[in-house]
Motif scaffolding. Structure first.
Motif, PDB file in Angstrom:
ATOM      1  N   ILE A 137       0.835  -1.210   0.000  1.00  0.00           N
ATOM      2  CA  ILE A 137       0.000   0.000   0.000  1.00  0.00           C
ATOM      3  C   ILE A 137       0.870   1.260   0.000  1.00  0.00           C
ATOM      4  CG2 ILE A 137      -1.615   1.381   1.386  1.00  0.00           C
ATOM      5  CD1 ILE A 137      -2.852  -1.340   2.308  1.00  0.00           C
ATOM      6  N   LEU A 138       1.843   1.314   0.901  1.00  0.00           N
ATOM      7  CA  LEU A 138       2.676   2.515   1.037  1.00  0.00           C
ATOM      8  C   LEU A 138       3.575   2.747  -0.172  1.00  0.00           C
ATOM      9  CD1 LEU A 138       3.634   2.283   4.818  1.00  0.00           C
ATOM     10  CD2 LEU A 138       1.873   3.710   3.760  1.00  0.00           C
ATOM     11  N   GLU A 139       4.169   1.680  -0.678  1.00  0.00           N
ATOM     12  CA  GLU A 139       5.072   1.846  -1.826  1.00  0.00           C
ATOM     13  C   GLU A 139       4.309   2.133  -3.115  1.00  0.00           C
ATOM     14  OE1 GLU A 139       7.878  -1.436  -1.817  1.00  0.00           O
ATOM     15  OE2 GLU A 139       9.061  -0.470  -0.231  1.00  0.00           O
ATOM     16  N   SER A 140       3.145   1.510  -3.295  1.00  0.00           N
ATOM     17  CA  SER A 140       2.374   1.769  -4.526  1.00  0.00           C
ATOM     18  C   SER A 140       1.809   3.186  -4.532  1.00  0.00           C
ATOM     19  CB  SER A 140       1.265   0.730  -4.717  1.00  0.00           C
ATOM     20  OG  SER A 140       0.273   0.869  -3.718  1.00  0.00           O
ATOM     21  N   ALA A 141       1.593   3.759  -3.347  1.00  0.00           N
ATOM     22  CA  ALA A 141       1.106   5.141  -3.258  1.00  0.00           C
ATOM     23  C   ALA A 141       2.261   6.151  -3.365  1.00  0.00           C
ATOM     24  CB  ALA A 141       0.359   5.356  -1.939  1.00  0.00           C
ATOM     25  N   GLY A 142       3.494   5.647  -3.417  1.00  0.00           N
ATOM     26  CA  GLY A 142       4.653   6.527  -3.531  1.00  0.00           C
ATOM     27  C   GLY A 142       5.002   7.252  -2.245  1.00  0.00           C
ATOM     28  N   VAL A 143       4.495   6.748  -1.130  1.00  0.00           N
ATOM     29  CA  VAL A 143       4.707   7.401   0.159  1.00  0.00           C
ATOM     30  C   VAL A 143       6.065   7.062   0.754  1.00  0.00           C
ATOM     31  CG1 VAL A 143       3.896   7.523   2.552  1.00  0.00           C
ATOM     32  CG2 VAL A 143       2.267   7.463   0.688  1.00  0.00           C
ATOM     33  N   SER A 144       6.445   5.794   0.686  1.00  0.00           N
ATOM     34  CA  SER A 144       7.660   5.399   1.371  1.00  0.00           C
ATOM     35  C   SER A 144       8.301   4.174   0.758  1.00  0.00           C
ATOM     36  CB  SER A 144       7.361   5.125   2.841  1.00  0.00           C
ATOM     37  OG  SER A 144       6.442   4.065   2.945  1.00  0.00           O
ATOM     38  N   ALA A 145       9.597   4.081   1.000  1.00  0.00           N
ATOM     39  CA  ALA A 145      10.353   2.869   0.733  1.00  0.00           C
ATOM     40  C   ALA A 145      10.361   2.126   2.059  1.00  0.00           C
ATOM     41  CB  ALA A 145      11.765   3.205   0.288  1.00  0.00           C
ATOM     42  N   CYS A 146       9.770   0.964   2.092  1.00  0.00           N
ATOM     43  CA  CYS A 146       9.581   0.260   3.357  1.00  0.00           C
ATOM     44  C   CYS A 146      10.728  -0.691   3.668  1.00  0.00           C
ATOM     45  CB  CYS A 146       8.275  -0.528   3.330  1.00  0.00           C
ATOM     46  SG  CYS A 146       6.833   0.534   3.148  1.00  0.00           S
ATOM     47  N   ILE A 147      11.100  -0.703   4.930  1.00  0.00           N
ATOM     48  CA  ILE A 147      12.082  -1.634   5.457  1.00  0.00           C
ATOM     49  C   ILE A 147      11.297  -2.587   6.346  1.00  0.00           C
ATOM     50  CG2 ILE A 147      14.154  -1.904   6.859  1.00  0.00           C
ATOM     51  CD1 ILE A 147      14.685   1.137   6.217  1.00  0.00           C
ATOM     52  N   LEU A 148      11.268  -3.856   5.992  1.00  0.00           N
ATOM     53  CA  LEU A 148      10.475  -4.827   6.753  1.00  0.00           C
ATOM     54  C   LEU A 148      11.276  -5.388   7.921  1.00  0.00           C
ATOM     55  CD1 LEU A 148       8.711  -6.825   3.888  1.00  0.00           C
ATOM     56  CD2 LEU A 148       7.862  -4.866   5.179  1.00  0.00           C
ATOM     57  N   CYS A 149      10.632  -5.428   9.088  1.00  0.00           N
ATOM     58  CA  CYS A 149      11.228  -6.011  10.290  1.00  0.00           C
ATOM     59  C   CYS A 149      10.205  -6.963  10.895  1.00  0.00           C
ATOM     60  CB  CYS A 149      11.585  -4.931  11.305  1.00  0.00           C
ATOM     61  SG  CYS A 149      12.856  -3.786  10.748  1.00  0.00           S
ATOM     62  N   ARG A 150      10.693  -7.975  11.608  1.00  0.00           N
ATOM     63  CA  ARG A 150       9.777  -8.942  12.215  1.00  0.00           C
ATOM     64  C   ARG A 150       9.843  -8.946  13.747  1.00  0.00           C
ATOM     65  NH1 ARG A 150       8.145 -13.137   8.937  1.00  0.00           N
ATOM     66  NH2 ARG A 150       6.651 -13.561  10.587  1.00  0.00           N
ATOM     67  N   SER A 151      10.807  -8.200  14.324  1.00  0.00           N
ATOM     68  CA  SER A 151      10.920  -8.192  15.787  1.00  0.00           C
ATOM     69  C   SER A 151      11.248  -6.779  16.270  1.00  0.00           C
ATOM     70  CB  SER A 151      12.037  -9.146  16.234  1.00  0.00           C
ATOM     71  OG  SER A 151      13.294  -8.641  15.843  1.00  0.00           O
TER      72      SER A 151
END
Length: 180
Positions: A24-38
């Motif tokens: 959602i965020l990347e397709s809207a051009g809002v942010s480059a997301c860094i995924l974390c799990r903890s």
């Protein structure tokens, strides 16, 4: 004006939730997301990169979102996305919340707002250099410009990069340049 794509940490226990928010965020051009799990992973990334916004769930395997928030820099905003029943348990008024399921436009608008808030806070909490430290940095830049034919901008970037590579403050790097 800021870059269009801000770095935002997206941290949910569920890979499916993380992937959906990232999409959602990347397709809207809002942010480059860094995924974390903890929570520990979020703390490591925040300490290494300039990230002002964390979008997360209510808890992680290693900590609650509230516990994580207390360990983040003051300039880092948190958006907790969870069912309303869990959000009601959150006792920290400084954490922004969105009840799930969340609409795309609400998520995008919230993250945009939080990145702006984070940048404003960052300006107030970023430590300022003393006049003495600024003078040492200027002197080191002059040495680099004189000895290596660098422009002022190249010398500044050189000091910044060396500081980041070595994990030291810019004034410490400037002192090393001046010492030899």
């Amino acid at each position: 004006m800021r870059d269009a794509m801000e770095k935002v940490i997206v941290a949910f226990e569920s890979a499916k939730s993380s992937d959906r928010v990232k999409e959602i965020l990347e397709s809207a051009g809002v942010s480059a997301c860094i995924l974390c799990r903890s929570a520990a992973e979020v703390k490591r990334v925040v300490n290494k990169q300039n990230v002002t916004t964390v979008v997360c769930g209510y808890k992680f395997a290693d900590a609650s979102a509230e516990e994580l928030f207390s360990d983040l820099p003051i300039s880092c905003a948190m958006l907790m996305v969870a069912p309303q029943s869990l959000l009601d348990l959150c006792g920290n008024g400084d954490i922004f919340t969105l009840a799930s399921p969340v609409g795309k436009s609400d998520l995008v608008a919230s993250v945009r707002m939080l990145t702006q808030i984070g940048h404003r806070l960052e300006r107030f909490v970023r430590p300022r250099r003393s006049d003495e430290d600024a003078a040492i940095i200027e002197e080191a830049k002059a040495v680099l410009m004189d000895r290596h034919g660098m422009s002022e901008e190249q010398a500044h970037r050189f000091l910044q990069k060396k500081s980041m590579d070595t994990g030291s403050k810019m004034v410490q790097t400037a002192r090393m340049v001046l010492d030899g």
